[in-house]
Structure formats: C-alpha cells, structure tokens
Design a protein around this motif. Structure first.
Motif, PDB file in Angstrom:
ATOM      1  N   HIS A 358       0.839  -1.196   0.000  1.00  0.00           N
ATOM      2  CA  HIS A 358       0.000   0.000   0.000  1.00  0.00           C
ATOM      3  C   HIS A 358       0.879   1.253   0.000  1.00  0.00           C
ATOM      4  O   HIS A 358       2.107   1.162   0.072  1.00  0.00           O
ATOM      5  N   MET A 359       0.237   2.418  -0.091  1.00  0.00           N
ATOM      6  CA  MET A 359       0.985   3.663  -0.214  1.00  0.00           C
ATOM      7  C   MET A 359       1.885   3.875   0.989  1.00  0.00           C
ATOM      8  O   MET A 359       1.440   3.793   2.139  1.00  0.00           O
ATOM      9  N   THR A 360       3.136   4.164   0.716  1.00  0.00           N
ATOM     10  CA  THR A 360       4.118   4.299   1.778  1.00  0.00           C
ATOM     11  C   THR A 360       3.847   5.544   2.632  1.00  0.00           C
ATOM     12  O   THR A 360       3.258   6.526   2.175  1.00  0.00           O
ATOM     13  N   GLU A 361       4.271   5.481   3.857  1.00  0.00           N
ATOM     14  CA  GLU A 361       4.023   6.531   4.848  1.00  0.00           C
ATOM     15  C   GLU A 361       4.456   7.911   4.356  1.00  0.00           C
ATOM     16  O   GLU A 361       3.747   8.903   4.525  1.00  0.00           O
ATOM     17  N   ALA A 362       5.621   7.963   3.711  1.00  0.00           N
ATOM     18  CA  ALA A 362       6.145   9.253   3.270  1.00  0.00           C
ATOM     19  C   ALA A 362       5.257   9.903   2.219  1.00  0.00           C
ATOM     20  O   ALA A 362       5.208  11.134   2.100  1.00  0.00           O
TER      21      ALA A 362
END
Length: 490
Positions: A358-362
């Motif tokens: 899934h979309m990375t934290e950054a």
C-alpha cells in the motif's frame, strides 16, 4: 457525453488500446472470436489500472463502460473510433474492413495498428477508402504515448486532424508520418538495430544479455529524453551538429555495420538466441516481466514529467487537460468559501507502494504537501510571488493515518483554512479515496521573507483571501482530530 471506441482484435495491442481508451473515459466495445478474449483484456486492464492513472499528477476522468459484443456489427455500430489490431495479413485486414464499413458510421475513424502496411495497401478494395488510416502504437499501448499516424492521399486533412486530436485527448503523442513507407518511422529504426544485433550474436561478438546491457546502460537512457539527433548535437559541443557530422561523418563509410545484409535465421542461430534469452531472463514469468516493465516505465516517464523532456511533455499536457475537469479550482475566484477546497485530484503511482503493498508513509506527507502548495497558489503565493522574495515555511505537521490505499486508486484532498492572519496560515487537509477517509493532516505555516529568512506579515492580498476562506470554513463542523497529540485516544 461519453464517446465509444470499438476494438477489433484483442491481442496484446488491441487489449492495450482498450485500456487506453477506457481509462480515459471512453466507452469501449471489444470484438475477438477467441474464447479467451475477455480474460486477456481484463488481465491487461488490471495492469493498466495500476500503472496509467498514476502516471500523471492529476487523476484521469471517470472510467468508461466495457463490453464484449458477440458480433462485429454490434461492436462498431455508433462508434466514434474503430481500432483494428488483427494479425498482420493484408488479405485478412481488407476482408475485415468490408465487414466493419458495412456497419460503422461513415464519419467514424477506422484506424489500423499495423506496424508494416501502408494506408494505400489497407484501403485497396474499400468502398470508403479515405476512412482508413494507420494509427500504429507501441507496447504497452496504455503507457507509451507514441502513435504513428499515416494517411494516404485519399484521406482528408480534416480526418487526419480529427484523429490526432482524439489521440492527443487520450494522452498520446501522435506523430504524423509525412509519406507512406513500409514500417513507417520507428519500426524502420528498430529494424536496423535488430539486424545489427542479430549479426553480433551470430558472429559471437556478444550475447543477447550483453547487447541489451549496451542499450539500457548507455544510449537507451539518453534516447528516452533526447532522441538520436539531439544526443549527437551535444556531442558536437559548441560547434553544433555541423561539427559533429564533419568530425564523425567519415566513419559511416567504414565497414562497421551490416545493415544491408541479413543473417540467415537457421536452427543454430535461432537456438542460440533462444537459449541466451532464456538464460538472461532467468526464472521470471512473462507476467512478472510485464509488471516490472510497467513499474520502470512509470518511474522513467514520471521523472521526464518533472522536467518536461521527451514523453514528459506529453504527460504534462495531459495533466493540464485533466485538471480542467477535476474539480480543483484554477484560481481563487472559482472557490466556494463556504465549502472545503479540493486541492488534489490524482491517483497513486506504482512507485509510491511499499513492501506492504500500500501507499508508503512518506507519500501521505507528499500528498498533503502538494495540497498545501496548491492552497498557497490559490491565495496568491505562486511562482511569481516567491520569485519576488516571499513565501511560506511549514513549521508543524500532524498526520493521522486512518486507512490504507493501493496503487492506481484515485485520491482527493479537501482543504480548510482554520486561520489566516498576521503571519500564520493554519490548514486542515482530509485525504479521501472515493468516500473512504484515508488520513487527515494539520499544517501550520508561517509567512517568510526569503532574504532575511524570518517570518513576516502577510501581504494584503494573501491576508484578504485567507480571511475570506477562514470565515467561510469556520461555519463548518469542527474537524475530528483537530489539535490532537500523538497517542491521544479518539
């Protein structure tokens, strides 16, 4: 009003065309008698949904409707564009055109994906020859923008213009070929490199892997941004192309190349190339290779988009067109101050996905940072404003991660101004995918003098606009999570 594209022949190229049209808002009908057609198209579409929407920084229009009629007549009736991608046999193509033209609209474009035949060859025997032209794409059609458009003297200039406008509108870069020649432009260049590569393998000079390395580690990287002639123009230095040609032109007379000779594709050469190619690929499946190819292409194309070089310029133009219908205001006067402001409308690129899928934290911060930048522009802090020496610096950010999101998903950010006076701009962002709230962010920014690097009062224009938005947004319900500290219970 939605437009309709009919895809005739659903191999790799036809399925790619279906994805390109569908994801750009067209309704798509696909015809191919192969019983595996629907499964193949849906497989390509799955890959395209991951890759194409995240290519730009603005979301594509809503997806069209996909159908698989059982008859050619049903497929083409009422279609605005008919794309033929059947096997490269001229008799087959000409026969299919008769069936297509018996049912399709006279004003519709009938385009062939042929990589080798000229329009005049395709048009032979057709009752409406001028309706047929070449629109030759490159695989994967849903990602690569180039499409060679070739017409004969029986095709009107108006139809050629209409075809290029449609192709441009779906994010492609039409290259109008000036004359009818077999294999058009790009494949003639590829054929030259391919012949030379075959000789290098046959003569034992290099393996397939070494040849591929020579391309992808060297001139292939330059070609992606500059092409052939601009690359050599730089080699000429201040003397330019003329100097380069005088310096290196004589080498063209040396016996380096075998472009006019073709090696015999005997069993020995076929087996040697096949064995080397298999060893080069290793245990990767075709599906794995295609996924890797798409991820790499998205990364390369997005990098070119940052500078506007090569295919990046095509993507920037597509973003500009999509932004106009995205609901993101282009200027302050378009904002409804009583409602949150849409500041982002985009999709999740493949290179934003982490090891959890899934979309990375950054990237949550990336999206919210872009939303803040958009709000800055809307209130008047644009490039010209910054160039004059004033801007905003972010001094505090708090993000709450509420739900996950995967590659290809559509994202929107709705932004509210909580405070805009003195030296402050206090923003509240909510990130959505459809109706799902994914995250919230609270950003505090200070207006700064870039010469002294210290905070400074808002200019009258910024203060006025921020005050209008802050007053309008104050009437909305208090955001859930506002002013929370890390670890606070909901």
């Amino acid at each position: 009003m939605s437009r309709t594209a009919a895809i005739i022949g659903a191999g790799v190229i036809g399925a790619g065309w279906a994805a390109r049209f569908l994801l750009n808002g067209w309704n798509v009908r696909v015809f191919d008698p192969d019983p595996e057609t629907e499964a193949r198209v849906l497989s390509v579409l799955t890959a395209a949904r991951l890759a194409l929407p995240g290519l730009g920084d603005v979301a594509l229009p809503p997806e069209g409707e996909l159908s698989f009629p059982g008859l050619i007549s049903e497929t083409v009736r009422g279609a605005d564009w008919v794309q033929e991608s059947v096997p490269e046999r001229i008799e087959l193509k000409q026969k299919i055109y008769q069936a297509l033209q018996a049912s399709m609209e006279e004003k519709a474009i009938l385009a062939s994906s042929t990589s080798g035949f000229t329009p005049s060859e395709l048009q032979a025997g057709s009752p409406r020859a001028g309706q047929i032209l070449v629109a030759h794409p490159f695989n994967p059609v849903y990602l690569l923008p180039l499409v060679e458009v070739v017409a004969s003297d029986r095709t009107t200039a108006e139809d050629v213009t209409r075809a290029t406008e449609i192709l441009t509108a779906i994010g492609m870069s039409p290259l109008k070929v000036r004359a009818e020649v077999p294999a058009h432009i790009a494949d003639r260049l590829l054929e030259a490199v391919w012949r030379e590569a075959l000789w290098l393998v046959k003569d034992g000079v290099a393996t397939t892997g070494e040849i591929d390395d020579a391309i992808r580690m060297g001139f292939g990287l330059r070609w992606a941004q500059m092409g052939l002639f601009e690359t050599y123009r730089i080699v000429g230095g201040e003397g330019g192309m003329a100097y380069f040609l005088h310096q290196f032109g004589p080498a063209l007379q040396w016996p380096w190349s075998k472009l006019t000779d073709v090696p015999e594709m005997d069993d020995d050469l076929v087996n040697r190339i096949a064995e080397q190619s298999d060893a080069q690929t290793g245990a990767q499946s075709i599906a794995e290779m295609e996924a890797q190819r798409d991820r790499n292409l998205v990364g390369i194309l997005r990098a070119l988009g940052y500078t506007g070089n090569g295919a990046g310029a095509v993507q920037l133009a597509a973003d500009a067109r999509n932004l106009a219908t995205s609901g993101v205001p282009a200027r302050f006067e378009e904002i409804d101050p009583a409602a949150p402001v849409r500041t982002i409308h985009r999709a999740v690129p493949l290179d934003w996905i982490d090891y959890n899928g899934h979309m990375t934290e950054a990237r949550y911060l990336h999206v919210f940072g872009d939303a803040t930048d958009r709000m800055m522009i809307l209130v008047g802090c644009d490039r010209d404003y910054v160039a004059e020496g004033q801007s905003f610096f972010t001094v505090e950010t708090h993000i709450r991660h509420i739900d996950e999101v995967r590659a290809g998903a559509r994202l929107t950010v709705e932004t509210r101004v909580l405070e805009g006076q003195g030296k402050k701009m206090h923003l509240w962002h909510e990130l959505y995918s459809g109706d799902r709230l994914l995250a919230t962010a609270e950003h505090m920014l200070l207006h700064v003098d870039l010469e002294s690097r210290r905070s400074s009062p808002l200019t009258p224009l910024l203060a006025e606009r921020l005050a209008i938005l802050a007053k309008g947004h104050a009437a909305l319900p208090r955001p859930v999570g506002l002013a929370r500290a890390v670890g606070d219970r909901p």
